[in-house]
Motif scaffolding. Structure first.
Motif, mmCIF file in Angstrom:
data_model
loop_
_atom_site.group_PDB
_atom_site.id
_atom_site.type_symbol
_atom_site.label_atom_id
_atom_site.label_comp_id
_atom_site.label_asym_id
_atom_site.label_seq_id
_atom_site.Cartn_x
_atom_site.Cartn_y
_atom_site.Cartn_z
ATOM 1 N N LEU A 219 1.036 -1.113 -0.040
ATOM 2 C CA LEU A 219 0.063 -0.012 0.037
ATOM 3 C C LEU A 219 0.978 1.210 -0.033
ATOM 4 C CD1 LEU A 219 -2.806 1.221 0.113
ATOM 5 C CD2 LEU A 219 -2.376 1.236 2.534
ATOM 6 N N PRO A 220 1.193 1.807 -1.230
ATOM 7 C CA PRO A 220 2.006 2.887 -1.072
ATOM 8 C C PRO A 220 1.483 4.198 -0.328
ATOM 9 C CG PRO A 220 1.374 2.252 -3.468
ATOM 10 C CD PRO A 220 0.645 1.648 -2.470
ATOM 11 N N LEU A 221 2.530 4.933 0.102
ATOM 12 C CA LEU A 221 2.237 6.080 0.948
ATOM 13 C C LEU A 221 1.360 7.155 0.135
ATOM 14 C CD1 LEU A 221 5.684 7.217 2.319
ATOM 15 C CD2 LEU A 221 3.875 5.771 3.552
ATOM 16 N N GLY A 222 0.357 7.531 0.849
ATOM 17 C CA GLY A 222 -0.526 8.469 0.316
ATOM 18 C C GLY A 222 -1.775 8.082 -0.664
ATOM 19 N N GLU A 223 -1.746 6.612 -0.652
ATOM 20 C CA GLU A 223 -2.720 6.151 -1.818
ATOM 21 C C GLU A 223 -3.631 5.023 -0.895
ATOM 22 O OE1 GLU A 223 -2.685 6.006 -4.991
ATOM 23 O OE2 GLU A 223 -0.776 7.361 -4.758
ATOM 24 N N GLN A 224 -4.849 4.965 -1.780
ATOM 25 C CA GLN A 224 -6.010 4.260 -1.327
ATOM 26 C C GLN A 224 -6.012 2.850 -1.360
ATOM 27 O OE1 GLN A 224 -8.460 5.670 1.078
ATOM 28 N NE2 GLN A 224 -7.309 7.487 0.944
ATOM 29 N N GLU A 225 -5.420 2.514 -2.407
ATOM 30 C CA GLU A 225 -5.264 1.096 -3.058
ATOM 31 C C GLU A 225 -3.855 0.482 -3.178
ATOM 32 O OE1 GLU A 225 -6.898 -0.795 -7.217
ATOM 33 O OE2 GLU A 225 -8.145 0.840 -6.542
ATOM 34 N N SER A 226 -4.084 -0.799 -2.690
ATOM 35 C CA SER A 226 -2.446 -1.357 -2.800
ATOM 36 C C SER A 226 -2.200 -1.865 -4.206
ATOM 37 C CB SER A 226 -2.708 -2.603 -1.825
ATOM 38 O OG SER A 226 -3.558 -3.686 -2.456
ATOM 39 N N ILE A 227 -1.159 -2.026 -4.512
ATOM 40 C CA ILE A 227 -0.308 -2.309 -5.811
ATOM 41 C C ILE A 227 0.273 -3.799 -5.527
ATOM 42 C CG2 ILE A 227 -0.306 -0.214 -6.782
ATOM 43 C CD1 ILE A 227 2.853 -0.415 -6.020
ATOM 44 N N TRP A 228 0.554 -4.444 -6.587
ATOM 45 C CA TRP A 228 1.292 -5.886 -6.567
ATOM 46 C C TRP A 228 2.538 -5.659 -7.158
ATOM 47 C CZ3 TRP A 228 1.378 -8.618 -10.746
ATOM 48 C CH2 TRP A 228 0.192 -8.510 -11.620
ATOM 49 N N VAL A 229 3.580 -6.508 -7.040
ATOM 50 C CA VAL A 229 4.909 -6.493 -7.768
ATOM 51 C C VAL A 229 4.904 -7.994 -8.003
ATOM 52 C CG1 VAL A 229 7.465 -6.260 -8.333
ATOM 53 C CG2 VAL A 229 5.750 -4.439 -7.203
ATOM 54 N N GLU A 230 5.149 -8.748 -9.048
ATOM 55 C CA GLU A 230 5.436 -10.137 -9.194
ATOM 56 C C GLU A 230 6.757 -10.283 -9.931
ATOM 57 O OE1 GLU A 230 2.800 -14.162 -9.489
ATOM 58 O OE2 GLU A 230 2.596 -12.693 -11.132
ATOM 59 N N LEU A 231 7.667 -11.156 -9.438
ATOM 60 C CA LEU A 231 8.785 -11.605 -10.123
ATOM 61 C C LEU A 231 8.652 -13.026 -10.526
ATOM 62 C CD1 LEU A 231 11.372 -10.230 -7.845
ATOM 63 C CD2 LEU A 231 10.706 -8.877 -9.653
ATOM 64 N N THR A 232 8.839 -13.391 -11.670
ATOM 65 C CA THR A 232 8.834 -14.798 -12.215
ATOM 66 C C THR A 232 10.264 -15.242 -12.451
ATOM 67 O OG1 THR A 232 6.501 -14.245 -12.959
ATOM 68 C CG2 THR A 232 7.560 -16.331 -13.744
ATOM 69 N N GLY A 233 10.474 -16.503 -12.304
ATOM 70 C CA GLY A 233 12.067 -17.124 -12.353
ATOM 71 C C GLY A 233 12.921 -16.458 -11.522
ATOM 72 N N TYR A 234 12.485 -16.243 -10.470
ATOM 73 C CA TYR A 234 13.526 -15.666 -9.428
ATOM 74 C C TYR A 234 14.462 -16.677 -9.068
ATOM 75 C CZ TYR A 234 11.354 -18.412 -5.409
ATOM 76 O OH TYR A 234 11.166 -19.394 -4.745
ATOM 77 N N ALA A 235 15.808 -16.069 -8.560
ATOM 78 C CA ALA A 235 16.976 -16.798 -7.948
ATOM 79 C C ALA A 235 17.714 -15.759 -7.182
ATOM 80 C CB ALA A 235 17.603 -17.523 -9.369
ATOM 81 N N LEU A 236 18.642 -16.618 -6.531
ATOM 82 C CA LEU A 236 19.605 -15.751 -5.758
ATOM 83 C C LEU A 236 20.873 -15.894 -6.383
ATOM 84 C CD1 LEU A 236 18.399 -16.474 -2.246
ATOM 85 C CD2 LEU A 236 18.049 -14.564 -3.373
ATOM 86 N N ALA A 237 21.696 -14.693 -6.363
ATOM 87 C CA ALA A 237 23.118 -14.722 -6.968
ATOM 88 C C ALA A 237 24.107 -14.051 -5.845
ATOM 89 C CB ALA A 237 23.149 -14.323 -8.178
ATOM 90 N N THR A 238 25.294 -14.316 -6.030
ATOM 91 C CA THR A 238 26.052 -13.459 -5.233
ATOM 92 C C THR A 238 27.263 -12.963 -6.311
ATOM 93 O OG1 THR A 238 25.951 -15.030 -3.298
ATOM 94 C CG2 THR A 238 27.966 -13.663 -3.343
ATOM 95 N N ASP A 239 27.591 -11.773 -6.439
ATOM 96 C CA ASP A 239 28.744 -11.390 -7.316
ATOM 97 C C ASP A 239 30.112 -11.617 -6.674
ATOM 98 O OD1 ASP A 239 29.263 -9.292 -5.631
ATOM 99 O OD2 ASP A 239 28.066 -7.785 -6.615
ATOM 100 N N GLU A 240 30.950 -11.134 -7.549
ATOM 101 C CA GLU A 240 32.628 -11.346 -7.170
ATOM 102 C C GLU A 240 32.920 -10.637 -5.768
ATOM 103 O OE1 GLU A 240 31.998 -8.034 -9.500
ATOM 104 O OE2 GLU A 240 31.533 -10.111 -10.023
ATOM 105 N N THR A 241 32.347 -9.668 -5.297
ATOM 106 C CA THR A 241 32.335 -9.011 -4.079
ATOM 107 C C THR A 241 31.770 -9.626 -2.862
ATOM 108 O OG1 THR A 241 30.697 -7.594 -4.316
ATOM 109 C CG2 THR A 241 32.785 -6.735 -5.222
ATOM 110 N N GLY A 242 30.912 -10.765 -3.109
ATOM 111 C CA GLY A 242 29.936 -11.161 -2.180
ATOM 112 C C GLY A 242 28.725 -10.792 -1.879
ATOM 113 N N ARG A 243 28.261 -9.600 -2.720
ATOM 114 C CA ARG A 243 27.166 -9.123 -2.575
ATOM 115 C C ARG A 243 25.944 -9.988 -2.997
ATOM 116 N NH1 ARG A 243 24.097 -5.286 -0.190
ATOM 117 N NH2 ARG A 243 25.334 -3.464 -0.500
ATOM 118 N N GLY A 244 24.958 -9.882 -2.282
ATOM 119 C CA GLY A 244 23.758 -10.848 -2.618
ATOM 120 C C GLY A 244 22.913 -10.018 -3.624
ATOM 121 N N TRP A 245 22.063 -10.678 -4.735
ATOM 122 C CA TRP A 245 21.237 -10.128 -5.662
ATOM 123 C C TRP A 245 19.958 -11.233 -5.742
ATOM 124 C CZ3 TRP A 245 22.104 -5.318 -7.975
ATOM 125 C CH2 TRP A 245 23.446 -5.140 -7.850
#
Length: 119
Positions: A52-78
């Motif tokens: 529910l975004p700030l100042g809004e009356q109606e919620s929104i949704w975000v959907e990620l399809t085909g998700y995965a977790l990855a770590t780059d060469e610095t060790g940062r997670g994505w």
């Protein structure tokens, strides 16, 4: 009719993980609005977040399809994904432009090894 133990376990795992991600997402997204729900389906590799975004009356949704977790060469997670869609066409287009590499940087304290075993 037989009881499918593996499907029941996967469903229970997804529900538990959804609750865990909901509690983690709330402080992470609080500057944008209130996270209402997080739903994960690990077998379909989908992650859906309702906000529910700030100042809004109606919620929104975000959907990620085909998700995965990855770590780059610095060790940062994505969190990577194949496709992103939202409940608003204009927002989907903004997200596609803002995230051309189809990945989101995770907070530095994210327990990547634990998440990778759970997802």
């Amino acid at each position: 009719m037989a009881f499918d133990v593996s499907a029941a376990f996967a469903s229970a795992k997804d529900k538990s993980l959804s609750k865990l991600l909901l509690s983690a997402a709330k402080p992470f997204l609080k500057e944008f609005g209130e996270v209402v729900n997080v739903t994960i389906n690990s077998s379909a590799r989908t992650l859906k977040i309702e906000v529910l975004p700030l100042g809004e009356q109606e919620s929104i949704w975000v959907e990620l399809t085909g998700y995965a977790l990855a770590t780059d060469e610095t060790g940062r997670g994505w969190l990577t994904f194949d496709q992103l869609s939202t409940s608003r066409q204009w927002l989907t287009r903004v997200a596609e432009k803002a995230l051309p590499e189809r990945r989101l940087k995770l907070p530095s304290a994210t327990p990547m090894a634990l998440l990778q075993t759970m997802l």
